[in-house]
Structures are given as C-alpha cells and as structure tokens.
Design an enzyme around this catalytic site. Structure first.
Site, PDB file in Angstrom:
ATOM      1  N   GLY A 512      30.885  -8.920 -28.003  1.00  0.00           N
ATOM      2  CA  GLY A 512      31.444  -9.127 -29.326  1.00  0.00           C
ATOM      3  C   GLY A 512      32.832  -8.537 -29.433  1.00  0.00           C
ATOM      4  O   GLY A 512      33.194  -7.612 -28.716  1.00  0.00           O
ATOM      5  N   GLY A 514      36.096  -7.720 -32.502  1.00  0.00           N
ATOM      6  CA  GLY A 514      36.426  -7.609 -33.911  1.00  0.00           C
ATOM      7  C   GLY A 514      37.831  -7.098 -34.077  1.00  0.00           C
ATOM      8  O   GLY A 514      38.559  -6.861 -33.108  1.00  0.00           O
ATOM      9  N   ALA A 515      38.216  -6.921 -35.335  1.00  0.00           N
ATOM     10  CA  ALA A 515      39.577  -6.481 -35.617  1.00  0.00           C
ATOM     11  C   ALA A 515      39.832  -5.069 -35.120  1.00  0.00           C
ATOM     12  O   ALA A 515      40.972  -4.686 -34.879  1.00  0.00           O
ATOM     13  CB  ALA A 515      39.836  -6.564 -37.119  1.00  0.00           C
ATOM     14  N   HIS A 516      38.778  -4.280 -34.946  1.00  0.00           N
ATOM     15  CA  HIS A 516      38.967  -2.869 -34.623  1.00  0.00           C
ATOM     16  C   HIS A 516      38.459  -2.486 -33.243  1.00  0.00           C
ATOM     17  O   HIS A 516      38.491  -1.322 -32.894  1.00  0.00           O
ATOM     18  CB  HIS A 516      38.284  -1.998 -35.686  1.00  0.00           C
ATOM     19  CG  HIS A 516      38.836  -2.228 -37.055  1.00  0.00           C
ATOM     20  ND1 HIS A 516      40.016  -1.691 -37.496  1.00  0.00           N
ATOM     21  CD2 HIS A 516      38.362  -2.985 -38.072  1.00  0.00           C
ATOM     22  CE1 HIS A 516      40.243  -2.081 -38.741  1.00  0.00           C
ATOM     23  NE2 HIS A 516      39.266  -2.870 -39.107  1.00  0.00           N
ATOM     24  N   GLY A 517      37.975  -3.430 -32.462  1.00  0.00           N
ATOM     25  CA  GLY A 517      37.512  -3.046 -31.144  1.00  0.00           C
ATOM     26  C   GLY A 517      36.692  -4.130 -30.479  1.00  0.00           C
ATOM     27  O   GLY A 517      36.371  -5.160 -31.079  1.00  0.00           O
ATOM     28  N   THR A 518      36.356  -3.876 -29.215  1.00  0.00           N
ATOM     29  CA  THR A 518      35.547  -4.798 -28.417  1.00  0.00           C
ATOM     30  C   THR A 518      34.222  -4.128 -28.081  1.00  0.00           C
ATOM     31  O   THR A 518      34.176  -2.932 -27.806  1.00  0.00           O
ATOM     32  CB  THR A 518      36.281  -5.151 -27.106  1.00  0.00           C
ATOM     33  OG1 THR A 518      37.563  -5.700 -27.438  1.00  0.00           O
ATOM     34  CG2 THR A 518      35.498  -6.176 -26.298  1.00  0.00           C
ATOM     35  N   LYS A 534      34.559  -0.127 -27.825  1.00  0.00           N
ATOM     36  CA  LYS A 534      35.754   0.532 -27.293  1.00  0.00           C
ATOM     37  C   LYS A 534      36.938   0.215 -28.189  1.00  0.00           C
ATOM     38  O   LYS A 534      37.198  -0.950 -28.501  1.00  0.00           O
ATOM     39  CB  LYS A 534      36.031   0.057 -25.869  1.00  0.00           C
ATOM     40  CG  LYS A 534      37.273   0.684 -25.245  1.00  0.00           C
ATOM     41  CD  LYS A 534      37.544   0.111 -23.854  1.00  0.00           C
ATOM     42  CE  LYS A 534      38.789   0.729 -23.243  1.00  0.00           C
ATOM     43  NZ  LYS A 534      39.117   0.131 -21.930  1.00  0.00           N
ATOM     44  N   ASP A 630      33.006  -5.973 -45.621  1.00  0.00           N
ATOM     45  CA  ASP A 630      33.102  -7.070 -44.659  1.00  0.00           C
ATOM     46  C   ASP A 630      31.707  -7.565 -44.283  1.00  0.00           C
ATOM     47  O   ASP A 630      31.376  -7.728 -43.109  1.00  0.00           O
ATOM     48  CB  ASP A 630      33.867  -6.631 -43.411  1.00  0.00           C
ATOM     49  CG  ASP A 630      34.392  -7.835 -42.613  1.00  0.00           C
ATOM     50  OD1 ASP A 630      34.622  -7.674 -41.397  1.00  0.00           O
ATOM     51  OD2 ASP A 630      34.557  -8.924 -43.194  1.00  0.00           O
TER      52      ASP A 630
END
Length: 771
Positions: A512, A514-518, A534, A630
């Site tokens: 997955g 997202g805007a703030h990490g993987t 991360k 969110d």
C-alpha cells in the site's frame, strides 16, 4: 388442497370447526394476518402447509399440541415468537420447516428425543442457545439446516453419528469447539459449517464420508494440517476451507478427488508445492489458493486444467517466471498472480486468454513490455502495479488510465505513446509520454540547463541562509533531537530482521501507498506477519509531523475497530511504524479490486457497523476527541475474520473539546469523501468523518467507487445515488448486482434500505452530526 390459488385476505377461523381434517394446505397464496388460534381444534391434523404467504404474528402455541402432526411447513412468512418445550413431545413429527421467519428463543432441548424427525430447517431466524444434544436420537434424520441464526455452543457428537443424515447446514452462527468425529456418515452428501468459530483440527474421520459432494467449512478458526484421508472423498465436487488457520502441505491424496470443480484453500498458512498436486484435477473450474505460503513456481502442468475459469494464487511465495503454457487456459475469466516474487517477461501466449475479465499481476518483479496483454479485450479489472514493466501501454489498456490509474503505479519504465493529434499523454499523471525528440527535445534540454543553473544559484543562497538558521536555532535543534531519541522504542533487532526480510524495503513487498508513506509486508522467522509503514522524514518535514501525530494518536486509542500500533522506530531520515498485518487488505481491495472473499450482506453490514463503532470511539469516547479526516475504504482494513479496523491516522487531528475548536489550514482528505461545504472550512468537526462514512456506506451498497467512471460527467456517488433512485425506495437501480441477487425477496432487503437511508442522511450535511 387450496395451495397455489392466489388466495388473499386472512385465514378464516371457522376452519377450526373441521375437527376431522387431516391435511390443511394453504401454501403459495397471498394470505395475510395472523394464524387463528382455532386451528388448534383440528386434533387429527397431520399436515399443515402455510408456507410462501404473508402471514405474521406469533404462531399459536396450542397448535404444537396436536399429537398427530407429521409435517409442519410454515416457512417464508413473518411469524414471530418462541417454540414451546412441548414441541419435543410430538411422537409422530417427521418434518418441521420454519425458515425465513422471525422466530426467537432456544430450540427445545428435547427435540429429536421422541420424534422420528427426518427434516429440520430453521434457517434465517433468530434462534439462540445450542443445538439440541439428542436431535438425532431416533437415527432417522436426513436433513438438518440451522444456518443464519444466533446459535452458540458446540456441534453435538450425536449429529456426526447420524447414519441417515444426508445434508447438514449450520453456517453463519456462533458455534464453537471442535468438529466432532464422524462415525456413520456414509450417506452424508452436503456439509456447510462456514462462518462460525469452530476450532481445532480437521478430523481424520472425515475420510469415512465417502459420498460427500460438498464441504464448506470456511470462515472458522480451524488449525492443523489437511488430513490425507481427504483423498477418500472421491465424489467431492466442492472443498472450501478458506479463512482458517490451517498449516502444513496440501496432501498428495487430494489428487484422488477427481470430481473437484471448486477448491478454495485461500487465506490460510498452507505451504509446499501445491500446484503440482492439483494439476491432475482435470475438472477444476475455480482454484483459489491465494494468501498462503505456497512455493515451487508455476508448473507447466497447470495447463492441464483446461476447464479452469478462475485461478487465484496471489499472496504466496511461488517465485519463478510465468510459463508460456499458461496461455493454454483459454477459458480463464479471472487470474491473480500478485505478490509472488515472479520475475521475467510476460510470455506472448498470455494473449490467448481472450475471455479474461480480471487480471492482477501486481507486486512482483516482472519486466519487459505489455504487448502480450494488448489482445485481452474482455478485461474489466487490471492491476499491474509495482513491477518493472517498461515501454508503451497497449492502446486497449489505456482505458484503465481513466478508471483505475493506480493499476500502473510503481512501473517507472511504462509510458504512453504520443502523437501530435493525440491527447492520450494528458490522460493520466501516472505514466509519462514515450520518447521525445527534435525541437521538443532541444527545448526540453535547454529548459533543463536553465533549471540547473538557477538551482546552483538558489542553492548557494540557501547555504548562507541555512548557516544563519543553524546558528540561531541550535537550542531548537537539540530539543528536536531529544524528541527523536524519545521515539526509539522498538527493538533494533526486530527492525533489522524486517529490513532483511523485505530486502531493504524492495518494491515487491509493497502492499500500500499513501500521502505520508509506503506500507510493506514483512514475514519474520517466527512466522509472525506485520505491516510496516516507512516514512521519509526530517525534523522539519510534514512527514515528520505526520508521523509524530500518528504515533501520539495511535498510542492513545485502544478499540477493536481501530488499528493497533505495535512498535515504532526512527533511523536516520526514515521513520518506521509497525502494525499487525491485515489478511484481507483494505475494504477497497475486497470491494473494488479483488472482490475475494465475496461480500455477502452480513459481511457488509458488519463492516459498516464495526466502522461506526470505531468512529464513535474516536468522536465520543476519546478524550480529547479525535477527528480522522480521511475515512475511505482504503483506510478501513480487514483482518482474518473480516473485522474492520480504521487505519492511517497520519492526518488525524485531536480536537480539544475544552477549548475553542482548533483552526485548520488547507484542505485535507480525499476527493469524493469530503463534504463540499466542509472541505474548505477552517474549523474541524466530526461532521467531516460522518460525511465520509456515509460515502463508504454508499460504496458498500452500490459496489461502485466514490468517483466512478460510470457516473455522468461531474457527478460523484453522493449525487448519483439520489439521481438514480429518482425519489423512490426501489434500490434495484443502485444496488450492487451481486448483493441484489442475495437479498431480493428476503428480510435483509429492508435492512439494506435502512442502511441506504442512513448513508443518505450522513451525506446530507448538516442534518447528520453523529454516527
């Protein structure tokens, strides 16, 4: 006999005067109202058929005292009330069928002791308590169906020792304990114990049930290996043991089950080279082995399964390449090979799978071009993300850039062919244009040169400014470093093992983004499976602030429907947050991408309810209250038991109810899930989450995404649903077809309508303010 005569109105109480009447058949009519108590005067009555009417109210208790009763078929009505204990005293009762009513209470414990019962069907009521322990005492029971109730306790051993039993369905209850050992099951043909809480091993005595054609024990807590005695079931057509905790290798004896056409072992911990074993099952149409630990590559022998319609192998450790022989499975409709460590190019014969509608090759190390897929004109779902594909995307696949652009994520070498008269390059932000030469190339290089020169100048100025900042803010830096050091709470050895097991966070372990990490999947030596997020951080970056906010938030909350933080680390410029791995991924995966396991209404309802409980905790039980900001299907994760857990508090904000409502700068959230009137508001409100929750409910009911390509232009799901309903409550125009087929003409239909009404209220802000 008055059945099937379109009779309407109520049942005349005068029928009770026919005291010598033995058969009363009023089934398949349109009778309404209650059953008159005068029918209890029919003391010689043997058969009472009232099924398929519109009767309601409590079923008269005295009717159960008619001692000559042999068959009572009153299913598909609206009866309420409880069954009296004296029902167990009937000595001639052979068939009692009550399904699709609203009966409550316990099933009389003595049922079966005195009666020569042959058929019992209580499906889809609200019975509680346990299964009567002596329900098969007279050894004549052929059919026992108690599914979709609220039964608990264990399955009586008496049931497994019933020599005449042919069909037993106990699904969707809360039964616990082991599956009893089978002794006299030679006639048993159909067993469905799915979606309970049954535990322990699969009994080896199952091998005695040699005439069984269907076994569905999915959605339980079964452990241990699949016994080799399974090979004795030579008439078996369906074997579904998915969503359990089974381990060990698939026994070779399964190859003796030559009549298998559905084999579903998905979502377990099975290992070994199963594909060689199943390749001899020539009648297989549906093979579902995803989310296990199967290895050994994709053997050429799979091409022998020429009847195969569905091949689900995602989430294993198969390794190797995709063989050309797979192109011989020309009847395939669904193919999932995701997350298997596959390498190499796509073989050209894959283009022979012209019937393929769903293809998932994501999260592998596949290389080369996509030319082999250009002829797959039946595809409706595609996921090629997180591989190493390169070259132009075939023309036919360009439609997925509009519908599901994430299908191509993580393939930096892919591109879109551009022509002067073609605007395809502008369709997506995911893929770059292919090639580039001539004047455009020269202009591009000139621009790059200017950017480099400008960057050097700006960089020199930035160095001077940075020196000033460092001198002026030495104390601030020290405090920041102290904050980071206070976060180093996880075990360094565990982090090191995670780095090793993910090959230093290789893309093939991505589950997955997202805007703030993987987010990566890590399987440790102990067998534990985790998800680790991360983040690239610095003390001044938004990612750092996001991480600190998430850690603070997650550290405070403890709830069944919220994701639980396990450990966290800060190392260098990266932050790492460890969570439990959710076996079913996100609601988005199950609802829109994989659609496995199939979401029936009870699952959808429980997901909606669990999500509401999680939000209610954040909004009303947490002090101070927490706004997620969110809420969407990709942030609702599903564990092994399909229990929803709200995740990703990276942009959550704690709302201090003791002070003025805090201010927010900028827009947070995701398009399609933000209320237009709240998206640009400077004040946080729980209404933000409530609106988003309403959108999730609409997705659960319709099966469509919030911004679906099938909607008219400039319309999202919140606008489309009322438009399609057109002022009516006929849910057909908006309901997911799979769901509509399930609930049509059932009591669940009204439940779906109620949830739909709630969704419309929540998205009609400001009317709805709480969950």
């Amino acid at each position: 006999m008055l059945s099937q005569n379109s009779l309407s109105g109520s049942i005349p109480p005068e029928i009770g005067n026919c005291r010598l009447l033995e058969w009363l058949e009023l089934d398949h009519n349109m009778l309404e109202g209650t059953v008159p108590k005068e029918l209890a005067n029919l003391r010689h009555l043997q058969k009472l058929f009232l099924f398929e009417n519109r009767l309601t109210g409590e079923f008269p208790e005295d009717i159960w005292s008619i001692r000559y009763l042999r068959s009572v078929l009153i299913y598909s009505n609206g009866f309420t009330g409880k069954l009296p204990l004296k029902l167990a005293e009937l000595k001639l009762l052979e068939n009692i069928t009550l399904f699709d009513n609203f009966f409550t209470g316990v099933i009389p414990p003595g049922l079966g002791v005195n009666s020569p019962l042959q058929q019992i069907d209580f499906t889809n009521n609200s019975f509680t308590g346990g299964i009567p322990p002596y329900i098969c005492s007279r050894k004549r029971l052929r059919v026992l169906i108690l599914g979709f109730n609220l039964l608990n306790g264990s399955i009586p051993s008496n049931v497994a020792d019933c020599p005449g039993l042919e069909r037993i369905i106990l699904k969707n209850n809360d039964l616990t304990g082991p599956i009893p050992h089978f002794r006299n099951c030679a006639r048993l043909g159909y067993m469905d114990f799915s979606h309970n809480s049954l535990s322990r091993d699969i009994p080896a005595s199952l091998g005695k049930c040699i005439n069984t054609t269907m076994i569905n024990w999915s959605g339980n807590k079964l452990v241990g290996p699949i016994p080799p005695e399974i090979g004795n079931l030579v008439n078996l057509g369906v074997l579904n043991l998915s969503q359990n905790s089974l381990h060990g290798a698939l026994p070779a004896q399964v190859s003796s089950c030559s009549k298998l056409y559905i084999l579903d072992l998905s979502f377990n911990s099975l290992h070994g080279s199963a594909l060689m074993t199943v390749s001899s099952l020539k009648l297989l149409a549906h093979l579902r082995l995803q989310e296990n630990k199967f290895s050994g590559g994709l053997p050429d022998s799979l091409s022998q399964l020429v009847m195969l319609l569905e091949l689900q192998l995602g989430g294993n450790i198969l390794g190797g390449s995709i063989p050309s022989s797979l192109g011989k499975l020309i009847k395939l409709i669904a193919l999932n090979l995701s997350s298997n460590g596959l390498v190499g190019d796509l073989p050209t014969p894959l283009g022979n799978l012209v019937e393929l509608q769903s293809l998932d090759l994501s999260v592998n190390n596949l290389t080369g071009g996509l030319g082999a897929l250009g002829t797959l004109h039946s595809l409706h779902a595609l996921n090629l993300s997180y591989n190493r594909f390169s070259g132009p995307v075939p023309e036919y696949l360009l439609k997925f850039l509009n519908s599901t652009p994430s299908s191509f994520n993580g393939n930096s070498g892919l591109c879109v062919s551009c022509h002067d008269s073609d605007s395809s390059c502008k369709r997506s932000d995911v893929l770059k244009p292919c090639g580039g030469s001539g004047k455009k190339g020269i202009k591009r290089r000139f621009k790059v040169a200017l950017i480099i020169l400008g960057s050097l100048f700006i960089g020199a100025v930035a160095v001077l400014i940075l020196c000033c900042i460092l001198l002026q803010n030495r104390d601030s830096k020290t405090k920041s470093e102290e904050t980071i050091s206070n976060l180093l709470e996880g075990s360094s050895s565990k982090l090191n093992e995670i780095i090793e097991k993910t090959e230093n966070f290789d893309d093939k372990y991505v589950i997955g983004t997202g805007a703030h990490g993987t987010v990566y999947k890590a399987t440790l030596n102990s067998g534990e499976v985790f998800a680790i997020k991360k983040l690239a951080i610095s003390a001044r970056s938004s990612s750092y602030k996001s991480m600190i906010r998430e850690l603070k938030t997650l550290g405070k909350v403890r709830h069944r429907n919220l994701i639980k933080l396990k450990e966290f680390w800060v190392r260098g410029d990266s932050g790492f947050i460890l969570y439990d791995f959710m076996e079913h991924g996100s609601l988005y995966d199950v609802l829109h991408r994989i659609r496995t396991p199939s979401l029936d209404w009870s699952m959808r309802y429980n997901i909606a309810l669990g999500t509401a409980h999680g939000l209610a905790y954040l909004h009303h039980d947490s002090v101070p209250a927490i706004i997620h900001r969110d809420i969407k299907p990709s942030n609702i994760l599903l564990n092994k038991d399909m229990v929803p857990r709200i995740a990703d508090f990276g942009i959550a904000k704690i709302m201090d109810q003791c002070s003025a409502a805090p201010q927010s700068t900028g827009v947070v959230g995701t398009t399609g899930y933000m209320a237009p009137e709240l998206a640009f508001s400077t004040r946080n409100s729980i209404k933000t989450d409530v609106y988003s929750y309403g959108v999730v409910l609409l997705e659960l009911i319709t099966g469509k995404t919030a911004v679906d390509p099938s909607f008219p232009e400039n319309m999202d799901i919140v606008g489309w649903v009322p438009h399609a309903l057109n002022g009516t409550e006929q849910i057909g125009p908006v309901c997911d077809p799979a769901l509509l087929d399930e609930v049509y003409s059932t009591v669940e239909m009204e439940e779906v309508r109620k949830v739909l009404r709630l969704a419309l209220r929540c998205t009609a802000l400001p009317d709805c303010s709480t969950v």
